[in-house]
Design a protein around this motif. Structure first.
Motif, PDB file in Angstrom:
ATOM      1  N   ARG A 123       0.868  -1.183   0.000  1.00  0.00           N
ATOM      2  CA  ARG A 123       0.000   0.000   0.000  1.00  0.00           C
ATOM      3  C   ARG A 123       0.897   1.222   0.000  1.00  0.00           C
ATOM      4  N   ASN A 124       0.531   2.225  -0.773  1.00  0.00           N
ATOM      5  CA  ASN A 124       1.266   3.469  -0.654  1.00  0.00           C
ATOM      6  C   ASN A 124       0.347   4.670  -0.803  1.00  0.00           C
ATOM      7  N   LEU A 125       0.739   5.751  -0.189  1.00  0.00           N
ATOM      8  CA  LEU A 125       0.009   7.009  -0.255  1.00  0.00           C
ATOM      9  C   LEU A 125       0.972   8.069  -0.746  1.00  0.00           C
ATOM     10  N   ARG A 126       0.651   8.648  -1.895  1.00  0.00           N
ATOM     11  CA  ARG A 126       1.497   9.652  -2.522  1.00  0.00           C
ATOM     12  C   ARG A 126       0.798  11.003  -2.429  1.00  0.00           C
ATOM     13  N   GLU A 127       1.570  12.024  -2.066  1.00  0.00           N
ATOM     14  CA  GLU A 127       1.018  13.378  -1.954  1.00  0.00           C
ATOM     15  C   GLU A 127       1.745  14.305  -2.925  1.00  0.00           C
ATOM     16  N   TYR A 128       0.954  14.973  -3.770  1.00  0.00           N
ATOM     17  CA  TYR A 128       1.490  15.905  -4.765  1.00  0.00           C
ATOM     18  C   TYR A 128       0.996  17.309  -4.459  1.00  0.00           C
ATOM     19  N   ASP A 129       1.862  18.289  -4.647  1.00  0.00           N
ATOM     20  CA  ASP A 129       1.491  19.679  -4.420  1.00  0.00           C
ATOM     21  C   ASP A 129       1.680  20.478  -5.702  1.00  0.00           C
ATOM     22  N   LEU A 130       0.747  21.390  -5.962  1.00  0.00           N
ATOM     23  CA  LEU A 130       0.834  22.233  -7.147  1.00  0.00           C
ATOM     24  C   LEU A 130       1.826  23.362  -6.890  1.00  0.00           C
ATOM     25  N   ASN A 131       2.911  23.357  -7.654  1.00  0.00           N
ATOM     26  CA  ASN A 131       3.983  24.319  -7.434  1.00  0.00           C
ATOM     27  C   ASN A 131       4.513  24.779  -8.787  1.00  0.00           C
ATOM     28  N   TYR A 132       4.433  26.093  -9.033  1.00  0.00           N
ATOM     29  CA  TYR A 132       4.844  26.646 -10.328  1.00  0.00           C
ATOM     30  C   TYR A 132       4.144  25.921 -11.477  1.00  0.00           C
ATOM     31  N   ASN A 133       2.817  25.703 -11.322  1.00  0.00           N
ATOM     32  CA  ASN A 133       1.970  25.067 -12.339  1.00  0.00           C
ATOM     33  C   ASN A 133       2.341  23.608 -12.610  1.00  0.00           C
ATOM     34  N   THR A 134       3.050  23.011 -11.670  1.00  0.00           N
ATOM     35  CA  THR A 134       3.455  21.614 -11.805  1.00  0.00           C
ATOM     36  C   THR A 134       3.119  20.865 -10.528  1.00  0.00           C
ATOM     37  N   PHE A 135       2.500  19.686 -10.652  1.00  0.00           N
ATOM     38  CA  PHE A 135       2.260  18.846  -9.480  1.00  0.00           C
ATOM     39  C   PHE A 135       3.523  18.045  -9.192  1.00  0.00           C
ATOM     40  N   ILE A 136       4.129  18.288  -8.039  1.00  0.00           N
ATOM     41  CA  ILE A 136       5.344  17.572  -7.667  1.00  0.00           C
ATOM     42  C   ILE A 136       5.073  16.644  -6.485  1.00  0.00           C
ATOM     43  N   LEU A 137       5.741  15.521  -6.479  1.00  0.00           N
ATOM     44  CA  LEU A 137       5.633  14.597  -5.357  1.00  0.00           C
ATOM     45  C   LEU A 137       6.393  15.166  -4.173  1.00  0.00           C
ATOM     46  N   ILE A 138       5.710  15.357  -3.042  1.00  0.00           N
ATOM     47  CA  ILE A 138       6.366  15.909  -1.862  1.00  0.00           C
ATOM     48  C   ILE A 138       6.443  14.900  -0.723  1.00  0.00           C
ATOM     49  N   ASN A 139       5.682  13.814  -0.818  1.00  0.00           N
ATOM     50  CA  ASN A 139       5.704  12.835   0.268  1.00  0.00           C
ATOM     51  C   ASN A 139       5.124  11.511  -0.235  1.00  0.00           C
ATOM     52  N   MET A 140       5.775  10.398   0.108  1.00  0.00           N
ATOM     53  CA  MET A 140       5.215   9.087  -0.166  1.00  0.00           C
ATOM     54  C   MET A 140       5.504   8.156   1.002  1.00  0.00           C
ATOM     55  N   GLN A 141       4.455   7.514   1.479  1.00  0.00           N
ATOM     56  CA  GLN A 141       4.584   6.517   2.537  1.00  0.00           C
ATOM     57  C   GLN A 141       4.124   5.180   1.981  1.00  0.00           C
ATOM     58  N   GLU A 142       4.938   4.145   2.208  1.00  0.00           N
ATOM     59  CA  GLU A 142       4.630   2.832   1.636  1.00  0.00           C
ATOM     60  C   GLU A 142       4.821   1.740   2.677  1.00  0.00           C
ATOM     61  N   LYS A 143       3.905   0.772   2.666  1.00  0.00           N
ATOM     62  CA  LYS A 143       3.996  -0.390   3.538  1.00  0.00           C
ATOM     63  C   LYS A 143       3.907  -1.644   2.672  1.00  0.00           C
ATOM     64  N   ARG A 144       4.913  -2.498   2.819  1.00  0.00           N
ATOM     65  CA  ARG A 144       4.981  -3.753   2.057  1.00  0.00           C
ATOM     66  C   ARG A 144       4.905  -4.910   3.041  1.00  0.00           C
ATOM     67  N   ARG A 145       3.959  -5.835   2.837  1.00  0.00           N
ATOM     68  CA  ARG A 145       3.771  -6.968   3.730  1.00  0.00           C
ATOM     69  C   ARG A 145       3.714  -8.264   2.933  1.00  0.00           C
ATOM     70  N   ASP A 146       4.274  -9.328   3.521  1.00  0.00           N
ATOM     71  CA  ASP A 146       4.253 -10.651   2.911  1.00  0.00           C
ATOM     72  C   ASP A 146       3.251 -11.530   3.651  1.00  0.00           C
ATOM     73  N   TYR A 147       2.509 -12.336   2.888  1.00  0.00           N
ATOM     74  CA  TYR A 147       1.494 -13.198   3.490  1.00  0.00           C
ATOM     75  C   TYR A 147       1.648 -14.623   2.991  1.00  0.00           C
TER      76      TYR A 147
END
Length: 344
Positions: A123-147
């Motif tokens: 699972r991951n959650l990506r956060e983009y912010d509009l900066n100088y008319n461009t959406f840039i990735l400013i934060n990503m949190q990811e969790k990887r699990r094995d089952y």
């Protein structure tokens, strides 16, 4: 079509027209390089489905529009769902909402990989912010699990024979907190990449102040030589071993990095598979890859020959290195590039 331009191609241009908001930076970051896409002649007014092909497999993008009226004012909210089939055993889905007033977008990702004796859920959650008319990735949190197989949905006779996409949809409902921690193999792997203390008024596109934490261990030193636009997006691809036109350019920069203090910076390519991991018995493995292969079996993802031709074309154009026919995995190709660089 510009074959290797993830951010500026027929797909991103078409979606910008459909949404009336330029989100090419988000689409390019998630989808990556595009080989082919079906673009309708006419722009539909309602919901739209777009099909295409990436080097690793097929893609489907659904755009759903909801129109609401309040008095004489009409507003449109848009939901975008991106489905990516990667080889035979990996399916990814990303969902986000936007409207014309959007300045910050959060994308929810859910990934399933089937192995012989279990599944890997990310699972991951990506956060983009509009900066100088461009959406840039400013934060990503990811969790990887094995089952293990005993905890997976493919133990249920009702879902045997379903497509990977269908199993993916069921898994989204089945693997929820706190159950996922009880039935998972070990504590899993947590990743966070971000711009700490981000302030859009002070941010510059070549800002190099970034943070990378894998299981609370910092690894940003491996990427100190990188600079320029879309920095976190590019680091994310390197961490996950995603080979694209841009990631190979960045790998070339890492290989040419003369900073010997931290050894070979190119070791940062596909770094997630190299971190230490612990199973549910508390046993420590040197790498996450070794734990997953022992507990779940090796990856059974089969990629098309077209994918390796794509890789061969990229490597030859960027590194001027011939790729032997017997090299059939991306990791082999990266190792070849490292060896070639060391022999210069």
């Amino acid at each position: 079509m510009k074959k290797y331009d993830a951010y500026d191609n027929e797909l991103t241009s078409y979606i910008d027209m459909l949404t009336d908001i330029s989100i090419k930076d988000i689409i390019g970051d998630i989808v990556g390089d595009i080989l082919d896409v079906d673009i309708p002649i006419n722009i539909p007014e309602g919901d739209t489905t777009i099909n295409g092909q990436t080097p690793m497999g097929s893609l489907e993008i659904n755009i759903t529009k909801t129109i609401t009226k309040k008095g004489f004012k009409k507003s449109t909210k848009i939901k975008i769902t991106i489905g990516l089939q990667k080889g035979d055993s990996i399916y990814e889905e990303y969902i986000f909402d936007l409207d014309k007033k959007t300045t910050n977008i959060k994308v929810e990702g859910f990934i399933i990989e089937q192995r012989e004796r279990g599944e890997i859920i990310t699972r991951n959650l990506r956060e983009y912010d509009l900066n100088y008319n461009t959406f840039i990735l400013i934060n990503m949190q990811e969790k990887r699990r094995d089952y293990p197989l005993s905890a997976c949905i493919n133990m249920n006779d009702d879902v045997k024979g379903l497509t990977l996409k269908a199993k993916h949809n069921i898994a989204k409902c089945v693997f929820g907190y706190p159950i996922e921690y009880i039935i998972a193999i070990g504590g899993g792997t947590n990743l966070n990449i971000s711009f700490p203390n981000y302030n859009k008024n002070e941010y510059w596109l070549d800002n190099k102040t970034f943070r990378i934490n894998i299981n609370n261990f910092s690894t940003k030193h491996l990427y100190k030589s990188l600079e320029g636009h879309r920095l976190l997006e590019r680091i994310d691809d390197l961490l996950h071993g995603n080979i694209t036109y841009q990631s190979l350019l960045d790998l070339k920069s890492l290989l040419n990095d003369s900073n010997a203090e931290f050894g070979n910076p190119a070791d940062g390519f596909n770094l997630l598979t190299k971190v230490k991991a612990t199973n549910d018995k508390g046993e420590v493995y040197d790498t996450l890859e070794s734990l997953e292969e022992e507990e779940l079996g090796p990856s059974k993802n089969i990629l098309s020959r077209e994918y390796y031709e794509y890789l061969r074309d990229l490597v030859q154009s960027i590194f001027q290195v011939e790729i032997p026919e017997d090299l059939e995995s991306p990791s082999d190709i990266v190792q070849l590039l490292k060896s070639n660089n060391e022999n210069k």
